[in-house]
Design an enzyme around this catalytic site. Structure first.
Site, PDB file in Angstrom:
ATOM      1  N   PRO A   2       0.817  -1.200   0.000  1.00 29.35           N
ATOM      2  CA  PRO A   2       0.000   0.000   0.000  1.00 29.35           C
ATOM      3  C   PRO A   2       0.860   1.263   0.000  1.00 29.35           C
ATOM      4  O   PRO A   2       1.888   1.328   0.663  1.00 29.35           O
ATOM      5  CB  PRO A   2      -0.805  -0.138   1.298  1.00 29.35           C
ATOM      6  N   GLU A   3       0.417   2.253  -0.757  1.00 32.11           N
ATOM      7  CA  GLU A   3       1.152   3.513  -0.832  1.00 32.11           C
ATOM      8  C   GLU A   3       0.341   4.613  -0.161  1.00 32.11           C
ATOM      9  O   GLU A   3      -0.718   4.368   0.412  1.00 32.11           O
ATOM     10  CB  GLU A   3       1.472   3.837  -2.288  1.00 32.11           C
ATOM     11  N   LYS A  51       2.076   6.652   5.495  1.00 33.73           N
ATOM     12  CA  LYS A  51       1.438   5.348   5.405  1.00 33.73           C
ATOM     13  C   LYS A  51       0.942   4.856   6.763  1.00 33.73           C
ATOM     14  O   LYS A  51       0.537   3.702   6.901  1.00 33.73           O
ATOM     15  CB  LYS A  51       2.411   4.339   4.799  1.00 33.73           C
ATOM     16  N   ARG A 251      14.583  -3.147  -3.551  1.00 28.37           N
ATOM     17  CA  ARG A 251      13.266  -3.210  -4.168  1.00 28.37           C
ATOM     18  C   ARG A 251      13.413  -3.292  -5.683  1.00 28.37           C
ATOM     19  O   ARG A 251      14.332  -2.720  -6.261  1.00 28.37           O
ATOM     20  CB  ARG A 251      12.451  -1.954  -3.817  1.00 28.37           C
TER      21      ARG A 251
END
Length: 266
Positions: A2-3, A51, A251
């Site tokens: 989730p961003e 977040k 990432r």
């Protein structure tokens, strides 16, 4: 993962269901908070900070949660069928009133702190791209604090600016035609870059679907993210993918070698 826009939308929906209503169900399924009980209190608001999610109660306490890679909150009518998104053993939290019950599946970093104690959990964050504290000048200054850091890594550092995740990182760099390994100090226009990041999150924050291209059609929502080996939607060059960052925080990074040329050795 989730961003920032997903966290914002989650907080917005929780706020609509919980704020201004008296808590009738409060159940935290983590050992250190298992005996906590805020039933009888009224939720003041639910908001996102980067977040992080903060649920504030009128007694002066705040419930903190984080979605991380796999967390989610779902709403259901109180007394009605429960959400079937995940099995019961994944439930970490329930906060409900007479109308709505919010269930947190695999939510992380559950904490109860005083309002003043929120800073210990979110005070390290940079300006929030979707928050009232958004300040592009401060975000640029934070990025420039380490001019030798690769911009692809810098954008993910929530201490510099809060809300960008791996998808928006790749998409923002594509839109601005910046190679992911470009040093921060060599990015031609950091103000344009952070402004683009804020704009993309803003246009996606009100709905769960995320599109950075504006091009209709499945598989065309993103310019380069998760499109390794596929043709660039702009120039048809195959999109590349490589890990960026030091393990275990590396990432997957996506870019178009034509639209985002590597100028480090020019």
């Amino acid at each position: 993962m989730p961003e920032g826009d997903t966290a914002w939308l989650t907080a917005h929906r929780l706020d609509q269901a919980l704020a201004g209503r008296v808590v009738t169900t409060f159940d935290l399924r983590v050992p250190e908070l298992a005996t906590s009980d805020l039933t009888g209190e009224t939720v003041i608001e639910v908001l996102a900070r980067g977040k992080h999610l903060l649920t504030r109660f009128d007694g002066g306490l705040t419930l903190h949660s984080h979605l991380r890679m796999d967390g989610s909150w779902y709403l259901a009518r109180t007394g009605g069928p429960p959400p079937r998104k995940h099995p019961e053993h994944m439930v970490r939290a329930r906060v409900g009133n007479e109308e709505w019950t919010a269930t947190g599946f695999r939510v992380h970093d559950l904490r109860i702190v005083t309002r003043q104690g929120e800073d210990s959990l979110v005070g390290h964050l940079g300006p929030d791209l979707l928050g009232p504290d958004w300040d592009p000048d401060r975000a640029v200054a934070n990025l420039l604090a380490d001019p030798d850091l690769a911009i692809g890594e810098a954008l993910l550092d929530q201490r510099l600016l809060a809300g960008v995740g791996n998808m928006y990182k790749a998409e923002v760099l594509f839109v601005e035609r910046v190679h992911p390994w470009t040093r921060v100090g060599e990015v031609a226009d950091l103000h344009a870059l952070v402004t683009t990041a804020q704009r993309l999150l803003r246009v996606n924050r009100d709905h769960p679907e995320q599109s950075t291209t504006g091009i209709p059609g499945r598989g065309r929502e993103h310019w380069v993210f998760e499109r390794g080996g596929q043709p660039c939607l702009r120039c048809r060059t195959p999109v590349r993918r490589a890990d960026q960052g030091e393990p275990p925080r590396a990432r997957g990074t996506y870019w178009c070698p034509t639209c985002q040329p590597d100028r480090r050795h020019d």
